[in-house]
Write an enzyme that holds these catalytic residues in place. Structure first.
Site, PDB file in Angstrom:
ATOM      1  N   CYS A 140       0.785  -1.238   0.000  1.00 53.05           N
ATOM      2  CA  CYS A 140       0.000   0.000   0.000  1.00 53.05           C
ATOM      3  C   CYS A 140       0.819   1.290   0.000  1.00 53.05           C
ATOM      4  O   CYS A 140       0.465   2.229  -0.726  1.00 53.05           O
ATOM      5  CB  CYS A 140      -1.028  -0.007   1.125  1.00 53.05           C
ATOM      6  SG  CYS A 140      -0.538  -0.821   2.623  1.00 53.05           S
ATOM      7  N   ARG A 200       7.603 -10.946   4.911  1.00 53.24           N
ATOM      8  CA  ARG A 200       7.275 -10.749   6.328  1.00 53.24           C
ATOM      9  C   ARG A 200       8.028 -11.780   7.149  1.00 53.24           C
ATOM     10  O   ARG A 200       8.055 -12.959   6.790  1.00 53.24           O
ATOM     11  CB  ARG A 200       5.767 -10.895   6.563  1.00 53.24           C
ATOM     12  CG  ARG A 200       4.935  -9.887   5.792  1.00 53.24           C
ATOM     13  CD  ARG A 200       3.445 -10.071   6.015  1.00 53.24           C
ATOM     14  NE  ARG A 200       2.676  -9.172   5.162  1.00 53.24           N
ATOM     15  CZ  ARG A 200       1.350  -9.145   5.113  1.00 53.24           C
ATOM     16  NH1 ARG A 200       0.646  -9.989   5.862  1.00 53.24           N
ATOM     17  NH2 ARG A 200       0.730  -8.305   4.311  1.00 53.24           N
ATOM     18  N   GLN A 242       1.066 -10.906  -3.110  1.00 52.76           N
ATOM     19  CA  GLN A 242      -0.242 -10.432  -2.650  1.00 52.76           C
ATOM     20  C   GLN A 242      -0.993  -9.841  -3.833  1.00 52.76           C
ATOM     21  O   GLN A 242      -0.471  -8.980  -4.542  1.00 52.76           O
ATOM     22  CB  GLN A 242      -0.048  -9.380  -1.552  1.00 52.76           C
ATOM     23  CG  GLN A 242      -1.250  -9.175  -0.672  1.00 52.76           C
ATOM     24  CD  GLN A 242      -0.890  -8.363   0.558  1.00 52.76           C
ATOM     25  OE1 GLN A 242      -0.100  -7.435   0.497  1.00 52.76           O
ATOM     26  NE2 GLN A 242      -1.469  -8.701   1.689  1.00 52.76           N
ATOM     27  N   ASP A 257      -2.975  -7.522  -4.514  1.00 55.35           N
ATOM     28  CA  ASP A 257      -3.479  -6.311  -3.899  1.00 55.35           C
ATOM     29  C   ASP A 257      -4.260  -5.451  -4.888  1.00 55.35           C
ATOM     30  O   ASP A 257      -4.033  -5.512  -6.098  1.00 55.35           O
ATOM     31  CB  ASP A 257      -2.290  -5.479  -3.395  1.00 55.35           C
ATOM     32  CG  ASP A 257      -2.352  -5.236  -1.906  1.00 55.35           C
ATOM     33  OD1 ASP A 257      -3.470  -5.167  -1.378  1.00 55.35           O
ATOM     34  OD2 ASP A 257      -1.295  -5.136  -1.278  1.00 55.35           O
ATOM     35  N   HIS A 259      -5.909  -1.197  -4.644  1.00 57.51           N
ATOM     36  CA  HIS A 259      -6.276  -0.024  -3.860  1.00 57.51           C
ATOM     37  C   HIS A 259      -7.224   0.815  -4.709  1.00 57.51           C
ATOM     38  O   HIS A 259      -6.941   1.083  -5.881  1.00 57.51           O
ATOM     39  CB  HIS A 259      -5.039   0.779  -3.465  1.00 57.51           C
ATOM     40  CG  HIS A 259      -4.085  -0.023  -2.634  1.00 57.51           C
ATOM     41  ND1 HIS A 259      -2.948  -0.604  -3.159  1.00 57.51           N
ATOM     42  CD2 HIS A 259      -4.136  -0.375  -1.335  1.00 57.51           C
ATOM     43  CE1 HIS A 259      -2.322  -1.259  -2.196  1.00 57.51           C
ATOM     44  NE2 HIS A 259      -3.025  -1.153  -1.090  1.00 57.51           N
ATOM     45  N   LYS A 262     -12.528  -3.749   8.515  1.00 56.71           N
ATOM     46  CA  LYS A 262     -12.401  -4.582   7.324  1.00 56.71           C
ATOM     47  C   LYS A 262     -13.514  -5.620   7.272  1.00 56.71           C
ATOM     48  O   LYS A 262     -14.147  -5.949   8.280  1.00 56.71           O
ATOM     49  CB  LYS A 262     -11.043  -5.277   7.280  1.00 56.71           C
ATOM     50  CG  LYS A 262     -10.759  -6.188   8.464  1.00 56.71           C
ATOM     51  CD  LYS A 262      -9.400  -6.865   8.332  1.00 56.71           C
ATOM     52  CE  LYS A 262      -9.134  -7.784   9.530  1.00 56.71           C
ATOM     53  NZ  LYS A 262      -7.941  -8.620   9.353  1.00 56.71           N
ATOM     54  N   HIS A 288      -8.375  -0.927   0.662  1.00 52.03           N
ATOM     55  CA  HIS A 288      -7.386  -1.976   0.406  1.00 52.03           C
ATOM     56  C   HIS A 288      -8.188  -3.265   0.205  1.00 52.03           C
ATOM     57  O   HIS A 288      -9.096  -3.537   0.999  1.00 52.03           O
ATOM     58  CB  HIS A 288      -6.471  -2.218   1.611  1.00 52.03           C
ATOM     59  CG  HIS A 288      -5.784  -1.024   2.160  1.00 52.03           C
ATOM     60  ND1 HIS A 288      -4.426  -0.821   2.015  1.00 52.03           N
ATOM     61  CD2 HIS A 288      -6.244   0.020   2.889  1.00 52.03           C
ATOM     62  CE1 HIS A 288      -4.082   0.293   2.629  1.00 52.03           C
ATOM     63  NE2 HIS A 288      -5.165   0.816   3.171  1.00 52.03           N
TER      64      HIS A 288
END
Length: 583
Positions: free
Chosen positions: A286, A315, A333, A335, A337, A416, A462
């Protein structure tokens, strides 16, 4: 069943009740500990909580305890159940509790008592000669525990700290009835056979190397599978009006400080130094997406702006928590946005929810939805959190989606919606998520020019559908037991010549299938046909085509379909069309 609660009250609860299950399985862990102490008196006790579908207890043994010892412990547990021992709760002073545990040599229990706040009530539970320092809850009598099974032995550091003592953890499960236990064990055996680590190796999909624990290597067939998922993702997002970007893996420390990740997530981040400045390997995509938004001025006419990224993130996970593709240290990921105005919130959330529903339906997953609210460790104003939470809640209600509220489990920057998949054997996996964020656009000073000519702050979503592509592959392997649908199978067709005499025709069939866009392999080894068929079955290939004298003479192929066997002879064009149409 009668349950002794943490406050000392006694309630009549069913096993179906969450507290009833906890009490039942927590009591089983005490029976396990009592059996261990009877058999091996110098063993020291640590903790023994109920967990999902079972319980465990951590011990310090004076000898190497292995799975071979479990049968003996189970036998002693059955004796304790037959003794019908009542569980008696008592509240004692800190001094009394410490004295009792010190006299019994229970150093871990002593440490736990010493670490309690001064005002904490201390309770003990006694069953026969066995006494444990414990808050409860527990059932009233050992005789209630009708069916149980010790399942495995593992190592576990005290307090999860790799610098502390390594203990032995014994896992087990228990149920009120034997048939319920049998059904559970059957599901667990099915899960063992579907284990993605086992199948991933057998099917040549991925490997975890000693040189990179937690960093998966994708093999050629695994890359075919991964790329098929990515191709599907791209087609879907192109249709839905997303643009795709790619942001760097390593970015400067001040970016992560600005995003809030340095304060909230630093322990899970890998860092390095470049030109005497601190940098971090990205754990999320992000912040890079924020910088892309700021590359040029934005107008309200540009919004909603839907931006997707298949970003490789890293991570730090403790070595004991790594598990195949399910828990790794680097993953892709999927992802996205979405930057939008306040009045676009509900429509955008509904659009994402429909997209995620389409993805999960394609793979045959059922799912349930949770709305996760503000956690204690969060940033932002009460007003922003309330507006964000109500935006998510309102979208779910307008869609008519059933959901449960998961209090306090939101991200640190916003509430979320989580999507929990149910696989083919009833297990659930949290994958998709929609997070509404008012904080990061503020921290990065994102702006757009409104219809009024003034500067305004966009709101951001997100969201992920797969979550982690690697983890989603692991879930798919287990969901399908390695038998991928034809469109997703790394190899769709195996061509099996009966003997070397038919090699030319087999090659011609292979080439024509490739030209038709089918993923095909030719098994040209000088092996018997039966052996080749068994090999293809073990590789779980959707189709086999067999070519011999009859097929060459008639210019056809004989077709075998996975799990169906022979489905007859057909012309090659008709067979190719069948494969391409098979989902």
């Amino acid at each position: 069943m009668k349950v002794s609660m943490r406050d000392g009250s006694v309630q009549d609860l069913a096993f179906a009740d969450e507290v009833g299950q906890e009490a039942f399985r927590h009591t089983t862990s005490h029976i396990l500990a009592q059996a261990v102490k009877r058999l091996y008196p110098d063993t020291k006790l640590a903790i023994g909580p109920a967990i999902k579908d079972g319980y465990y207890y951590d011990f310090e043994f004076s000898f190497p305890f292995t799975t071979e010892h479990l049968a003996e412990v189970e036998k002693e547990m059955r004796r304790i159940v037959k003794e019908s021992l009542p569980l008696e709760r008592s509240v004692v002073s800190r001094e009394e509790a410490l004295k009792l545990m010190e006299e019994r040599g229970e150093t871990y229990k002593t440490e736990m008592i010493q670490d309690l706040p001064d005002e904490e009530e201390i309770s003990l539970y006694r069953q026969g000669e066995f006494v444990d320092f414990c808050a409860g809850p527990h059932v009233s009598n050992t005789s209630v525990i009708k069916a149980f099974k010790l399942q495995s032995v593992a190592g576990a550091y005290w307090h999860g700290d790799e610098n502390k003592q390594m203990l032995t953890r014994i896992y087990g499960t228990s149920f009120p009835k034997a048939d319920e236990l049998d059904a559970y064990l059957k599901r667990m055996e099915e899960a063992r056979l579907r284990d993605h680590r086992k199948l991933g190796k057998e099917l040549g999909l991925f490997a975890i190397m000693d040189e990179g624990p937690g960093f998966p290597f994708f093999l050629p067939k695994g890359m075919v599978l991964k790329n098929l998922l990515i191709d599907y993702w791209r087609q879907l997002h192109l249709r839905e009006g997303y643009v795709e970007i790619s942001t760097p893996i390593i970015l400067s420390r001040h970016l992560w400080e600005n995003s809030g990740h340095w304060d909230h997530y630093k322990d899970n981040m890998y860092t390095t130094v470049i030109d005497d400045e601190d940098y971090a390997v990205k754990p999320m995509n992000c912040p890079g997406g924020m910088l892309v938004y700021k590359v040029e001025p934005r107008s309200y006419k540009d919004l909603p702006m839907r931006v997707g990224e298949l970003g490789l993130v890293h991570r730090h996970e403790k070595s004991g928590q790594l598990h195949g593709l399910m828990r790794v240290r680097c993953f892709t990921q999927d992802d996205a946005h979405i930057f939008m105005t306040e009045d676009q919130i509900r429509d955008e959330i509904k659009g994402v929810a429909r997209l995620i529903d389409e993805v999960y339906s394609k793979f045959g997953f059922k799912y349930h939805v949770e709305l996760s609210t503000r956690p204690e460790n969060s940033m932002g104003s009460d007003a922003d959190w309330e507006m964000a939470t109500e935006g998510l809640r309102g979208a779910l209600e307008e869609l008519g989606v059933d959901y449960v509220v998961n209090e306090g489990d939101g991200a640190f920057y916003g509430p979320k919606i989580d999507f929990h998949l149910e696989d083919s054997i009833g297990r659930t996996w949290q994958c998709g998520t929609i997070q509404l964020d008012f904080q990061m656009p503020q921290r990065f000073e994102l702006e757009y020019t409104g219809a009024d000519g003034e500067k305004h702050r966009p709101i951001m979503i997100h969201r992920v559908a797969f979550g982690s592509i690697e983890r989603f592959i692991g879930i798919l392997i287990e969901h399908y037991a390695g038998k991928f649908p034809t469109w997703l199978a790394p190899v769709q067709v195996k061509v099996l010549p009966v003997s070397d005499k038919f090699a030319d025709y087999a090659q011609k069939v292979t080439d024509e299938l490739k030209e038709a866009g089918i993923r095909v392999e030719l098994d040209s080894r000088s092996e018997k046909l039966g052996y080749k068929i068994r090999e293809a079955q073990m590789q779980k290939v959707p189709y086999m085509v067999i070519v011999g004298e009859k097929e060459v003479a008639e210019n056809v192929v004989s077709v075998r379909k996975r799990d169906e066997g022979d489905i007859g002879s057909m012309e090659l064009k008709a067979f190719a069309d069948k494969v391409l149409e098979d989902k």
